[in-house]
Each structure stands twice: as structure tokens, then as C-alpha cells.
Motif scaffolding. Sequence first.
Motif, PDB file in Angstrom:
ATOM      1  N   LEU A  22      29.385  44.993 137.270  1.00 52.02           N
ATOM      2  CA  LEU A  22      29.021  43.742 137.064  1.00 52.02           C
ATOM      3  C   LEU A  22      28.546  43.522 135.424  1.00 52.02           C
ATOM      4  CD1 LEU A  22      26.245  43.364 139.860  1.00 52.02           C
ATOM      5  CD2 LEU A  22      28.493  42.314 139.570  1.00 52.02           C
ATOM      6  N   ASP A  25      32.270  43.021 134.045  1.00 52.50           N
ATOM      7  CA  ASP A  25      32.405  41.307 134.380  1.00 52.50           C
ATOM      8  C   ASP A  25      31.930  40.364 133.535  1.00 52.50           C
ATOM      9  OD1 ASP A  25      33.832  42.552 136.728  1.00 52.50           O
ATOM     10  OD2 ASP A  25      32.237  41.452 138.262  1.00 52.50           O
ATOM     11  N   ALA A  26      30.434  40.805 133.072  1.00 55.79           N
ATOM     12  CA  ALA A  26      29.866  39.917 132.367  1.00 55.79           C
ATOM     13  C   ALA A  26      30.464  39.999 130.762  1.00 55.79           C
ATOM     14  CB  ALA A  26      28.284  40.112 132.229  1.00 55.79           C
ATOM     15  N   THR A  29      33.663  38.178 130.712  1.00 53.83           N
ATOM     16  CA  THR A  29      33.430  36.663 130.722  1.00 53.83           C
ATOM     17  C   THR A  29      32.693  36.215 129.171  1.00 53.83           C
ATOM     18  OG1 THR A  29      32.789  36.530 132.827  1.00 53.83           O
ATOM     19  CG2 THR A  29      32.189  34.897 131.654  1.00 53.83           C
ATOM     20  N   THR A  30      32.016  37.174 128.477  1.00 58.24           N
ATOM     21  CA  THR A  30      31.607  36.699 127.408  1.00 58.24           C
ATOM     22  C   THR A  30      32.669  36.664 126.129  1.00 58.24           C
ATOM     23  OG1 THR A  30      29.342  37.426 127.883  1.00 58.24           O
ATOM     24  CG2 THR A  30      29.934  37.007 125.523  1.00 58.24           C
ATOM     25  N   LYS A  33      35.426  33.939 126.017  1.00 53.53           N
ATOM     26  CA  LYS A  33      35.008  32.526 125.551  1.00 53.53           C
ATOM     27  C   LYS A  33      35.347  32.266 124.074  1.00 53.53           C
ATOM     28  CE  LYS A  33      31.416  32.106 129.149  1.00 53.53           C
ATOM     29  NZ  LYS A  33      29.818  31.831 129.014  1.00 53.53           N
ATOM     30  N   VAL A 102      35.995  36.820 139.001  1.00 49.68           N
ATOM     31  CA  VAL A 102      34.783  37.010 138.348  1.00 49.68           C
ATOM     32  C   VAL A 102      34.100  35.766 138.240  1.00 49.68           C
ATOM     33  CG1 VAL A 102      33.535  37.958 136.427  1.00 49.68           C
ATOM     34  CG2 VAL A 102      35.746  39.049 137.162  1.00 49.68           C
ATOM     35  N   ASN A 103      32.743  35.657 138.831  1.00 51.63           N
ATOM     36  CA  ASN A 103      31.954  34.586 139.037  1.00 51.63           C
ATOM     37  C   ASN A 103      32.567  33.083 138.973  1.00 51.63           C
ATOM     38  OD1 ASN A 103      29.901  36.193 138.133  1.00 51.63           O
ATOM     39  ND2 ASN A 103      30.576  36.196 135.879  1.00 51.63           N
ATOM     40  N   GLY A 104      33.463  33.117 140.119  1.00 54.42           N
ATOM     41  CA  GLY A 104      34.308  31.936 140.630  1.00 54.42           C
ATOM     42  C   GLY A 104      35.405  31.327 139.516  1.00 54.42           C
ATOM     43  N   TYR A 105      35.494  32.127 138.408  1.00 54.61           N
ATOM     44  CA  TYR A 105      36.570  31.619 137.215  1.00 54.61           C
ATOM     45  C   TYR A 105      37.774  31.856 137.560  1.00 54.61           C
ATOM     46  CZ  TYR A 105      38.701  31.013 132.760  1.00 54.61           C
ATOM     47  OH  TYR A 105      39.571  30.550 131.601  1.00 54.61           O
ATOM     48  N   LEU A 154      40.095  39.163 134.217  1.00 55.37           N
ATOM     49  CA  LEU A 154      39.722  38.086 134.927  1.00 55.37           C
ATOM     50  C   LEU A 154      40.802  37.555 135.916  1.00 55.37           C
ATOM     51  CD1 LEU A 154      37.946  36.332 131.893  1.00 55.37           C
ATOM     52  CD2 LEU A 154      36.857  37.581 133.978  1.00 55.37           C
ATOM     53  N   LEU A 229      22.821  39.282 131.137  1.00 56.48           N
ATOM     54  CA  LEU A 229      23.379  38.362 132.263  1.00 56.48           C
ATOM     55  C   LEU A 229      23.376  39.122 133.587  1.00 56.48           C
ATOM     56  CD1 LEU A 229      26.631  37.078 130.527  1.00 56.48           C
ATOM     57  CD2 LEU A 229      24.707  35.754 130.753  1.00 56.48           C
TER      58      LEU A 229
END
Length: 229
Positions: A22, A25-26, A29-30, A33, A102-105, A154, A229
Motif C-alpha cells: 500500500l 501504491d501511495a 500515485t503521488t 501527479k 490502484v485506487n480506482g485510477y 499504475l 496516505l
Amino acid sequence: MIDSLIELDKQLLLELNGGSSLYVDALMTTLTKAQTWIPLYIALFFLVVKNNESVWKIVSIVGCAALCVLFAGTVDDTIVKPLVARWRPTHDPEIGLLVDVVNGYRGGNYGFFSAHAANTFSIAVFFTLLVRNGYLSFSLIVWSLVNCWTRLYLGVHYPGDIAMGLLWGGIVATGVFLFYYYVLCRNVDWGEFISTQYTSTGYVVSDVDVVLCVLAYTFVYAQVMACLL
């Protein structure tokens, strides 16, 4: 031949995509961006302003950096992706259910080629050619490749999308730099600046260090945010 390459592309993506952490994953995601890297863009702007006394040169360099993004990423998003219409892995009817989301992205429908790869690599190559500092060049290329890795992790791009994005970004950056050097600032004389204080193109090494520090800080910030997160 083409079918075999496409199949290999899909298999490689499934090998590289996702994980069981996790935290990672976070972190991915960061890092993926665009707003995460705003401090880096500000630092590069500082480098340009601090080391160019002519307003014309500053405007030219900033404009050329914008052209890199325009030709590398915007052309991709508005022209290439709709024309090629290759599904992103997350939307691909064949392997979409196998991709670790990941996180629905899932990103947009189409993914060829990667605008992240094209944009970041064009900026990295342009400033490599402009500043001529080994540490900065290495760091910016690593930054671009990290961005590319996040897209694979991702599951929103195939390796082929990334490779084409890197190739296109490099071509765009080289073309834009040549335009800057031979057309916009054809009379520029960088002289022999190379020393312990200056790069060969006259950029102060201590100012380059500011960019490197900001880049390192941003990576640390991303890791801290991933923990929260």
C-alpha cells in the motif's frame, strides 16, 4: 511480427504492473501527479532567470520549454492518441481485468503514446542541452524515468507507449533546442565558462545545486506523503 510485439508488450506490462504494498501504491500515485513536481519547475525557472541577464533570453528559454511540452505532450493528447486509438491497459478488453488498478485510477481510454514520458523527457533533454551539467542531466533523466515507471506500475501505459513517448520527447527537445540556439539566440556567445563555478554554457554551479536540492526534497516529500496516505 507486429502481433508478436503487441503480445510481448502486454506480457511485459502485466509483469511490471502493480504490487502488494500500500505504501508503494501511495508513492506511485503521488509521484505521477503533475502538481508534485511544481517545485522543480519553479527551481528550473529560477535557474534560467538567475543566469540570464537578457529578458529576451529568459523569455526565449521559457518559451522553448513550453514548446517542448506543447509538441511533446499536447500534440500526443490531442492528435496522436485519438488517431491511433490504442486502448490503455486498464481499458483493454483483452487484459483490462488482469491489470492491478490502484485506487480506482484508470486514466483516459487511449494510451499511445505516453504524454508523461514525452513531456518529462523533453524537459530533461532540453535542460541537459541548455545547462550542460552532468549531475543535473543525470538527475533530470532519472526524474523522467521515475515518472515513466509510475505509469507502468499504475497500469495506464504499455512499455511500448513509454518507449515511444521517450523517443518523441527526445526528438522534440533536440529540435526545440536547435531552434533556440540557431534561430532565437543565434548570436549567443557562451564562451569558455567551464570551471568549478560555472558550466560550459555559463550556468552557475551553485544555482544548479538549488535545482538538485529541490528535486531531492520533492522525492522525500513524496515518500513522506505516501506514509501518511
